[in-house]
Design a protein around this motif. Structure first.
Motif, PDB file in Angstrom:
ATOM      1  N   ALA A  25       0.845  -1.196   0.000  1.00 28.55           N
ATOM      2  CA  ALA A  25       0.000   0.000   0.000  1.00 28.55           C
ATOM      3  C   ALA A  25       0.878   1.242   0.000  1.00 28.55           C
ATOM      4  N   GLY A  26       0.514   2.208  -0.807  1.00 29.09           N
ATOM      5  CA  GLY A  26       1.258   3.459  -0.861  1.00 29.09           C
ATOM      6  C   GLY A  26       2.489   3.405  -1.746  1.00 29.09           C
ATOM      7  N   SER A  27       2.674   2.302  -2.465  1.00 32.29           N
ATOM      8  CA  SER A  27       3.842   2.175  -3.336  1.00 32.29           C
ATOM      9  C   SER A  27       3.728   3.088  -4.548  1.00 32.29           C
ATOM     10  N   LEU A  28       4.879   3.357  -5.128  1.00 34.81           N
ATOM     11  CA  LEU A  28       4.977   4.108  -6.370  1.00 34.81           C
ATOM     12  C   LEU A  28       5.556   3.188  -7.429  1.00 34.81           C
ATOM     13  N   ALA A  29       5.395   3.543  -8.698  1.00 35.05           N
ATOM     14  CA  ALA A  29       5.978   2.746  -9.784  1.00 35.05           C
ATOM     15  C   ALA A  29       6.583   3.681 -10.818  1.00 35.05           C
ATOM     16  N   GLN A  30       7.637   3.197 -11.460  1.00 36.04           N
ATOM     17  CA  GLN A  30       8.234   3.953 -12.550  1.00 36.04           C
ATOM     18  C   GLN A  30       8.760   2.977 -13.599  1.00 36.04           C
ATOM     19  N   PRO A  31       8.679   3.390 -14.871  1.00 39.76           N
ATOM     20  CA  PRO A  31       9.153   2.514 -15.940  1.00 39.76           C
ATOM     21  C   PRO A  31      10.672   2.416 -15.944  1.00 39.76           C
ATOM     22  N   VAL A  32      11.152   1.203 -16.266  1.00 36.57           N
ATOM     23  CA  VAL A  32      12.580   0.922 -16.332  1.00 36.57           C
ATOM     24  C   VAL A  32      12.847   0.050 -17.558  1.00 36.57           C
ATOM     25  N   LEU A  33      14.112  -0.073 -17.906  1.00 30.93           N
ATOM     26  CA  LEU A  33      14.548  -1.054 -18.891  1.00 30.93           C
ATOM     27  C   LEU A  33      15.330  -2.119 -18.142  1.00 30.93           C
ATOM     28  N   ALA A  34      15.248  -3.347 -18.603  1.00 34.49           N
ATOM     29  CA  ALA A  34      15.986  -4.444 -17.977  1.00 34.49           C
ATOM     30  C   ALA A  34      16.756  -5.193 -19.057  1.00 34.49           C
ATOM     31  N   PHE A  35      18.025  -5.461 -18.763  1.00 38.46           N
ATOM     32  CA  PHE A  35      18.914  -6.155 -19.694  1.00 38.46           C
ATOM     33  C   PHE A  35      19.200  -7.550 -19.162  1.00 38.46           C
ATOM     34  N   LEU A  36      18.988  -8.569 -19.974  1.00 40.09           N
ATOM     35  CA  LEU A  36      19.362  -9.923 -19.622  1.00 40.09           C
ATOM     36  C   LEU A  36      20.685 -10.224 -20.309  1.00 40.09           C
ATOM     37  N   LEU A  37      21.704 -10.497 -19.498  1.00 39.03           N
ATOM     38  CA  LEU A  37      23.028 -10.754 -20.052  1.00 39.03           C
ATOM     39  C   LEU A  37      23.109 -12.188 -20.572  1.00 39.03           C
ATOM     40  N   GLY A  38      23.507 -12.323 -21.833  1.00 38.34           N
ATOM     41  CA  GLY A  38      23.717 -13.636 -22.421  1.00 38.34           C
ATOM     42  C   GLY A  38      25.153 -14.078 -22.274  1.00 38.34           C
ATOM     43  N   ASP A  39      26.056 -13.124 -22.162  1.00 35.17           N
ATOM     44  CA  ASP A  39      27.488 -13.385 -22.009  1.00 35.17           C
ATOM     45  C   ASP A  39      28.025 -12.499 -20.894  1.00 35.17           C
ATOM     46  N   ALA A  40      29.182 -12.881 -20.387  1.00 35.16           N
ATOM     47  CA  ALA A  40      29.866 -12.036 -19.416  1.00 35.16           C
ATOM     48  C   ALA A  40      30.388 -10.794 -20.130  1.00 35.16           C
ATOM     49  N   VAL A  55      16.417  -7.261 -24.171  1.00 40.13           N
ATOM     50  CA  VAL A  55      16.041  -6.070 -23.404  1.00 40.13           C
ATOM     51  C   VAL A  55      14.532  -6.149 -23.164  1.00 40.13           C
ATOM     52  N   TYR A  56      14.119  -5.817 -21.944  1.00 39.09           N
ATOM     53  CA  TYR A  56      12.706  -5.843 -21.568  1.00 39.09           C
ATOM     54  C   TYR A  56      12.285  -4.484 -21.032  1.00 39.09           C
ATOM     55  N   GLY A  57      11.034  -4.134 -21.224  1.00 39.70           N
ATOM     56  CA  GLY A  57      10.447  -3.006 -20.528  1.00 39.70           C
ATOM     57  C   GLY A  57       9.931  -3.515 -19.193  1.00 39.70           C
ATOM     58  N   GLY A  73       7.932  -6.848 -18.619  1.00 42.31           N
ATOM     59  CA  GLY A  73       6.952  -7.091 -19.652  1.00 42.31           C
ATOM     60  C   GLY A  73       7.217  -8.404 -20.366  1.00 42.31           C
ATOM     61  N   PRO A  74       6.268  -8.850 -21.168  1.00 41.21           N
ATOM     62  CA  PRO A  74       6.386 -10.143 -21.841  1.00 41.21           C
ATOM     63  C   PRO A  74       7.247 -10.134 -23.099  1.00 41.21           C
ATOM     64  N   VAL A  75       7.659  -8.947 -23.546  1.00 41.09           N
ATOM     65  CA  VAL A  75       8.391  -8.844 -24.809  1.00 41.09           C
ATOM     66  C   VAL A  75       9.876  -8.615 -24.543  1.00 41.09           C
ATOM     67  N   GLY A  76      10.694  -9.585 -24.912  1.00 37.58           N
ATOM     68  CA  GLY A  76      12.141  -9.440 -24.841  1.00 37.58           C
ATOM     69  C   GLY A  76      12.678  -9.262 -26.245  1.00 37.58           C
ATOM     70  N   VAL A  77      13.427  -8.195 -26.462  1.00 37.66           N
ATOM     71  CA  VAL A  77      13.916  -7.862 -27.800  1.00 37.66           C
ATOM     72  C   VAL A  77      15.441  -7.951 -27.825  1.00 37.66           C
ATOM     73  N   PHE A 142       5.762   0.690 -23.944  1.00 37.45           N
ATOM     74  CA  PHE A 142       7.029   0.956 -24.612  1.00 37.45           C
ATOM     75  C   PHE A 142       6.872   0.848 -26.121  1.00 37.45           C
ATOM     76  N   THR A 143       7.714   1.554 -26.870  1.00 35.07           N
ATOM     77  CA  THR A 143       7.641   1.549 -28.328  1.00 35.07           C
ATOM     78  C   THR A 143       7.842   0.147 -28.898  1.00 35.07           C
ATOM     79  N   HIS A 144       8.926  -0.520 -28.531  1.00 36.23           N
ATOM     80  CA  HIS A 144       9.251  -1.840 -29.079  1.00 36.23           C
ATOM     81  C   HIS A 144       9.189  -2.963 -28.067  1.00 36.23           C
ATOM     82  N   LEU A 145       9.031  -2.633 -26.798  1.00 41.73           N
ATOM     83  CA  LEU A 145       9.156  -3.623 -25.732  1.00 41.73           C
ATOM     84  C   LEU A 145       7.826  -4.006 -25.093  1.00 41.73           C
ATOM     85  N   GLY A 146       6.722  -3.654 -25.733  1.00 45.49           N
ATOM     86  CA  GLY A 146       5.419  -4.039 -25.224  1.00 45.49           C
ATOM     87  C   GLY A 146       4.966  -3.210 -24.035  1.00 45.49           C
TER      88      GLY A 146
END
Length: 150
Positions: A25-40, A55-57, A73-77, A142-146
């Motif tokens: 209760a009382g939380s805030l939210a803000q959009p972010v980008l998330a990167f899933l690393l495939g390699d080191a 990359v995910y929204g 989000g469900p879209v990983g690009v 998001f434009t491309h990230l759903g």
């Protein structure tokens, strides 16, 4: 720890529990980008962005200024050919547009990847817009990230 959250120039651990924790209760939210690393991010010719598999929204859920949860989000690009500085997001709360931004709000979103570590990690950027109150429904489109909806 499954990854890192980059917030205000500091990094905090991202845990698996944070991906499913409910918003308090009382939380805030803000959009972010998330990167899933495939390699080191190490070795000759490996740049931070070339180590990213997808990359995910997402939405970061904040309580008392700290990230308590992250929803992806469900879209990983695949980032090849995607200009993340131009990736736009529209933040909506209870059907009303609250804010808009592009990845350029962060300088370059991939800056969050500095010293991120090895493959399989998820790296979440700082917020693209100021946080908004979570009402009945909050969404980031998001434009491309759903879209991501709470």
């Amino acid at each position: 720890m499954i990854g890192l959250i980059s917030r205000g120039g500091t990094r905090t651990p991202l845990t698996e529990a944070m991906l499913t924790a409910p918003a308090s209760a009382g939380s805030l939210a803000q959009p972010v980008l998330a990167f899933l690393l495939g390699d080191a991010i190490a070795g000759p010719g490996v740049t931070a962005l070339s180590a990213v598999s997808h990359v995910y929204g997402g939405l970061a859920i904040l309580s008392d200024g700290e990230v308590e949860a992250v929803r992806l989000g469900p879209v990983g690009v695949v980032p090849a050919g995607l200009d993340l500085t131009l990736e736009a997001v529209l933040l909506e709360a209870d059907g009303q547009i609250v804010d808009t931004a592009t990845g350029a709000a962060l300088g370059h979103p991939a800056d969050a990847l500095a010293n991120a570590g090895g493959a399989g990690r998820l790296v979440v950027t700082d917020g693209l817009t100021p946080p908004a109150a979570i009402g009945r429904r909050i969404a980031a489109h998001f434009t491309h990230l759903g879209s991501v909806t709470l």
